[in-house]
Scaffold this motif. Structure first.
Motif, PDB file in Angstrom:
ATOM      1  N   LEU A  41       0.652  -1.236  -0.217  1.00 28.97           N
ATOM      2  CA  LEU A  41      -0.007   0.384   0.247  1.00 28.97           C
ATOM      3  C   LEU A  41       0.706   1.626  -0.200  1.00 28.97           C
ATOM      4  CD1 LEU A  41      -2.447  -0.786   2.694  1.00 28.97           C
ATOM      5  CD2 LEU A  41      -3.065  -0.445  -0.047  1.00 28.97           C
ATOM      6  N   ARG A  42       1.972   1.489   0.780  1.00 29.67           N
ATOM      7  CA  ARG A  42       3.044   2.520   1.092  1.00 29.67           C
ATOM      8  C   ARG A  42       3.295   2.827  -0.400  1.00 29.67           C
ATOM      9  NH1 ARG A  42       4.431   1.118   7.145  1.00 29.67           N
ATOM     10  NH2 ARG A  42       3.568   2.567   8.089  1.00 29.67           N
ATOM     11  N   ALA A  43       3.996   1.673  -1.051  1.00 29.09           N
ATOM     12  CA  ALA A  43       4.383   2.154  -2.556  1.00 29.09           C
ATOM     13  C   ALA A  43       3.527   2.369  -3.277  1.00 29.09           C
ATOM     14  CB  ALA A  43       4.953   0.366  -3.047  1.00 29.09           C
ATOM     15  N   LEU A  44       2.676   1.894  -3.413  1.00 28.59           N
ATOM     16  CA  LEU A  44       1.184   2.699  -4.133  1.00 28.59           C
ATOM     17  C   LEU A  44       1.395   4.187  -4.421  1.00 28.59           C
ATOM     18  CD1 LEU A  44      -2.269   0.719  -3.676  1.00 28.59           C
ATOM     19  CD2 LEU A  44      -0.308   0.528  -6.178  1.00 28.59           C
ATOM     20  N   LEU A  45       1.665   4.558  -2.790  1.00 24.90           N
ATOM     21  CA  LEU A  45       1.363   5.974  -2.687  1.00 24.90           C
ATOM     22  C   LEU A  45       2.935   7.271  -3.586  1.00 24.90           C
ATOM     23  CD1 LEU A  45       0.872   6.650   1.466  1.00 24.90           C
ATOM     24  CD2 LEU A  45      -0.442   6.028  -0.817  1.00 24.90           C
ATOM     25  N   ALA A  46       4.128   5.913  -3.796  1.00 25.04           N
ATOM     26  CA  ALA A  46       4.441   6.680  -4.234  1.00 25.04           C
ATOM     27  C   ALA A  46       4.402   6.543  -6.040  1.00 25.04           C
ATOM     28  CB  ALA A  46       6.272   5.400  -4.376  1.00 25.04           C
ATOM     29  N   LEU A  47       3.353   6.213  -6.131  1.00 24.57           N
ATOM     30  CA  LEU A  47       2.978   6.515  -7.962  1.00 24.57           C
ATOM     31  C   LEU A  47       1.824   7.848  -7.671  1.00 24.57           C
ATOM     32  CD1 LEU A  47       2.056   2.868  -8.362  1.00 24.57           C
ATOM     33  CD2 LEU A  47       4.673   3.863  -8.484  1.00 24.57           C
ATOM     34  N   ASP A  48       1.059   8.276  -6.497  1.00 21.37           N
ATOM     35  CA  ASP A  48       0.384   9.236  -6.839  1.00 21.37           C
ATOM     36  C   ASP A  48       0.314  10.017  -7.609  1.00 21.37           C
ATOM     37  OD1 ASP A  48      -1.739  11.248  -5.952  1.00 21.37           O
ATOM     38  OD2 ASP A  48      -0.871  11.595  -5.060  1.00 21.37           O
ATOM     39  N   ASP A  49       1.370  10.978  -7.686  1.00 13.40           N
ATOM     40  CA  ASP A  49       1.692  12.009  -8.711  1.00 13.40           C
ATOM     41  C   ASP A  49       3.564  12.236  -8.658  1.00 13.40           C
ATOM     42  OD1 ASP A  49       2.432  14.940  -9.869  1.00 13.40           O
ATOM     43  OD2 ASP A  49       1.703  15.710  -8.033  1.00 13.40           O
ATOM     44  N   ASP A  50       4.167  11.755 -10.252  1.00 11.80           N
ATOM     45  CA  ASP A  50       4.790  11.757 -10.777  1.00 11.80           C
ATOM     46  C   ASP A  50       4.808  13.005 -11.918  1.00 11.80           C
ATOM     47  OD1 ASP A  50       3.393  11.239 -13.481  1.00 11.80           O
ATOM     48  OD2 ASP A  50       3.743   9.461 -13.351  1.00 11.80           O
ATOM     49  N   ARG A  51       4.185  14.144 -11.644  1.00 16.31           N
ATOM     50  CA  ARG A  51       4.477  15.186 -12.159  1.00 16.31           C
ATOM     51  C   ARG A  51       5.628  16.003 -11.731  1.00 16.31           C
ATOM     52  NH1 ARG A  51       0.532  18.772 -11.014  1.00 16.31           N
ATOM     53  NH2 ARG A  51       1.012  17.950  -9.365  1.00 16.31           N
ATOM     54  N   GLU A  80      12.015  -0.664   5.928  1.00 14.86           N
ATOM     55  CA  GLU A  80      10.298  -0.288   5.936  1.00 14.86           C
ATOM     56  C   GLU A  80      10.560   1.454   5.777  1.00 14.86           C
ATOM     57  OE1 GLU A  80       7.998  -1.201   9.141  1.00 14.86           O
ATOM     58  OE2 GLU A  80       8.847  -3.127   9.258  1.00 14.86           O
ATOM     59  N   LEU A  81      11.993   1.955   6.065  1.00 14.72           N
ATOM     60  CA  LEU A  81      12.082   3.429   6.273  1.00 14.72           C
ATOM     61  C   LEU A  81      11.209   4.028   4.649  1.00 14.72           C
ATOM     62  CD1 LEU A  81      13.099   5.692   7.316  1.00 14.72           C
ATOM     63  CD2 LEU A  81      15.386   5.283   7.636  1.00 14.72           C
ATOM     64  N   GLN A  82      11.801   3.611   3.235  1.00 16.66           N
ATOM     65  CA  GLN A  82      11.418   4.084   1.666  1.00 16.66           C
ATOM     66  C   GLN A  82       9.592   4.307   1.803  1.00 16.66           C
ATOM     67  OE1 GLN A  82      13.369   6.469   0.619  1.00 16.66           O
ATOM     68  NE2 GLN A  82      10.822   7.281  -0.271  1.00 16.66           N
ATOM     69  N   GLY A  83       9.241   2.911   2.322  1.00 19.03           N
ATOM     70  CA  GLY A  83       7.639   3.129   2.519  1.00 19.03           C
ATOM     71  C   GLY A  83       7.109   4.243   3.409  1.00 19.03           C
ATOM     72  N   ALA A  84       7.710   4.820   4.469  1.00 19.51           N
ATOM     73  CA  ALA A  84       7.146   5.451   5.536  1.00 19.51           C
ATOM     74  C   ALA A  84       7.436   7.065   5.080  1.00 19.51           C
ATOM     75  CB  ALA A  84       7.800   5.473   6.864  1.00 19.51           C
ATOM     76  N   ILE A  85       8.543   6.837   4.472  1.00 19.17           N
ATOM     77  CA  ILE A  85       9.241   8.452   3.759  1.00 19.17           C
ATOM     78  C   ILE A  85       7.801   8.572   2.710  1.00 19.17           C
ATOM     79  CG2 ILE A  85      10.394   9.712   2.310  1.00 19.17           C
ATOM     80  CD1 ILE A  85      12.506   8.104   4.366  1.00 19.17           C
ATOM     81  N   ASP A  86       7.738   7.641   2.111  1.00 22.60           N
ATOM     82  CA  ASP A  86       6.512   7.810   1.155  1.00 22.60           C
ATOM     83  C   ASP A  86       5.253   8.067   1.302  1.00 22.60           C
ATOM     84  OD1 ASP A  86       8.727   7.153  -1.648  1.00 22.60           O
ATOM     85  OD2 ASP A  86       8.121   5.045  -1.603  1.00 22.60           O
ATOM     86  N   GLU A  87       4.617   7.677   2.478  1.00 25.44           N
ATOM     87  CA  GLU A  87       3.780   7.943   2.931  1.00 25.44           C
ATOM     88  C   GLU A  87       3.514   9.476   3.613  1.00 25.44           C
ATOM     89  OE1 GLU A  87       0.134   6.436   6.166  1.00 25.44           O
ATOM     90  OE2 GLU A  87       1.899   4.827   5.784  1.00 25.44           O
ATOM     91  N   LEU A  88       5.025   9.552   3.995  1.00 21.27           N
ATOM     92  CA  LEU A  88       4.418  11.067   4.172  1.00 21.27           C
ATOM     93  C   LEU A  88       4.527  11.566   4.017  1.00 21.27           C
ATOM     94  CD1 LEU A  88       5.453  13.413   6.584  1.00 21.27           C
ATOM     95  CD2 LEU A  88       7.606  12.592   6.019  1.00 21.27           C
TER      96      LEU A  88
END
Length: 316
Positions: A145-155, A270-278
Motif C-alpha cells: 500500500l505504501r509503495a502505491l503512494l509513491a505512484l500518486d503524482d509523478d509530475r 520499511e523506511l522508504q515506504g514510511a517516507i513515501d507515505e509522509l
C-alpha cells in the motif's frame, strides 16, 4: 450507486459505465465523504466490485483478450465475461488485493482507517483491520500500500525548488534528501528519498528524477552540485532558510518527518515506504480523507503493469 449527473462535465456515459475522472472525482458521487457513508455505500461485495470495475474500466469495459467494448456479462460473484470471445476475467484482476481471500468490504474499510490515521500505522493494526492472523502477511500488504503512494503524482517539481538533506534520529541516523517547491505561502509539493551514500552524485540523480528541467534549484553550497547547470537547471546557493515560507522551509519538513516516523525509526526495509507515505500525506494535506481514499483505490486497481511484480514482491 448514485445516479449519473449530466451537469458535471467530468461525468459521461460509456455503455453501462459512468466515466470516472480518477484525478478530479466528485465528493458524494465518486467517493464517500465520511466513514458512515462508506459503510452505507459499500456495505456489500457487489457494491465494492462495481466501484473496482469502474476504476479498472473508467471509459467502459474493454476485453483484455479481444478488446471488445460491448457490455460484458456479469456473474454477480465478481466475474465478468466478454460477449464476443466469452473470456472470463475477475474485476479485481491485477488489483493489489486480488487473490488475498479478504472481502472487498474489509479492504475498503481498512484502507479508509489507514488513511484516516494521523500517525504511522503498524502491521499489527492493519492485521486487525483486515481480520487476518498472519502479521507478516499484513506487513507485506502495508508495504505494498505504501509503495502505491509513491505512484500518486509523478509530475516533476517546477519553478524554484529547494533541495536539502539531513540525518534522522541524530548524527548517526539515516540520511534523507528532500526537494520542496517554493510556489505559494503554504509551501508546494515535496519529494523525499532515503540516501544510501549521501554524496553529490546521488543528490544529482535525485534532482534529475524529481525536478523539471529549466527550474531554479536552490541548495546549500555543497561540493559537486555545480553540475546541476550542465543538467539543464538554473542553480544558486542559499546558506540560510531565512525568508522561506514556513511550509517550504526544509527545517519544517525535517520536523514533520521526525514526528511522523517517530522513535525508534521504522526498520531499514520499511523506511522508504514510511517516507513515501509522509510525502503523499504532505502533498495531499488539504484534501479530505475520502478523496485520498479514492485515489489509493484507483492506484490499487489500475497501477502500471510494469510495476505489478515489483509491488507484489514488496516485503517478500
Amino acid at each position: 450507486m448514485s445516479a449519473i449527473t449530466t451537469d458535471n462535465p467530468l461525468h459521461a456515459e460509456s455503455g453501462s459505465f459512468r466515466i470516472v475522472d480518477t484525478l478530479r472525482p466528485s465528493p458524494g458521487v465518486d467517493y464517500p465523504q465520511d466513514a458512515l457513508e462508506l459503510l452505507d455505500r459499500f456495505g456489500g461485495e457487489s457494491d465494492c466490485a462495481a466501484l473496482v470495475e469502474r476504476l479498472r474500466f473508467p471509459r467502459g469495459f474493454v476485453c483484455p483478450s479481444c478488446e471488445c467494448r460491448r457490455t460484458p456479462w456479469r456473474s454477480g460473484t465478481g466475474l465478468i465475461a466478454c460477449p464476443e470471445c466469452r473470456a472470463p476475467t475477475a474485476v479485481t484482476e491485477r488489483a493489489l488485493f486480488h487473490g488475498s481471500r479478504i472481502m472487498l468490504t474489509t479492504w475498503f474499510r481498512a484502507i479508509w482507517r489507514w488513511l484516516e490515521s494521523d500517525r504511522l500505522v503498524t502491521a499489527e493494526e492493519l492485521r486487525a483491520w483486515l481480520d487476518i492472523r498472519d502479521e507478516r502477511r499484513a506487513a507485506i500488504y502495508l508495504g505494498q500500500l505504501r509503495a502505491l503512494l509513491a505512484l500518486d503524482d509523478d509530475r516533476p517539481l517546477r519553478g524554484e525548488v529547494v533541495i536539502a538533506k539531513a540525518t534522522l534520529a541524530g548524527p548517526e541516523g539515516p540520511s534523507v534528501v528532500v526537494a520542496i517547491e517554493q510556489k505559494q505561502a503554504a509551501g508546494g509539493r515535496i519529494r523525499m528519498q532515503r540516501l544510501r551514500r549521501g554524496n553529490a552524485g546521488e543528490i544529482l540523480r535525485f534532482a534529475a528524477a524529481v525536478v523539471a528541467p529549466g527550474s531554479l534549484v536552490v541548495t546549500p553550497p555543497w561540493k559537486g552540485l555545480s553540475a546541476l547547470r550542465s543538467m539543464g537547471f538554473h542553480h544558486k546557493h542559499r546558506t540560510s532558510s531565512l525568508g522561506l515560507p514556513s511550509a517550504g522551509d526544509p527545517q519544517a519538513i525535517w520536523a514533520e518527518a521526525r514526528v511522523w516516523l517517530g522513535e525508534p525509526l521504522p526498520p531499514e526495509a520499511e523506511l522508504q515506504g514510511a517516507i513515501d507515505e509522509l510525502v503523499f500525506r504532505h502533498n495531499r494535506r488539504d484534501t479530505e480523507v475520502g478523496l485520498r481514499w479514492h485515489r489509493v483505490m484507483a492506484l490499487a486497481v489500475s497501477y502500471p503493469r510494469r510495476l505489478s511484480a515489483a509491488l507484489r514482491n514488496v516485503g517478500t
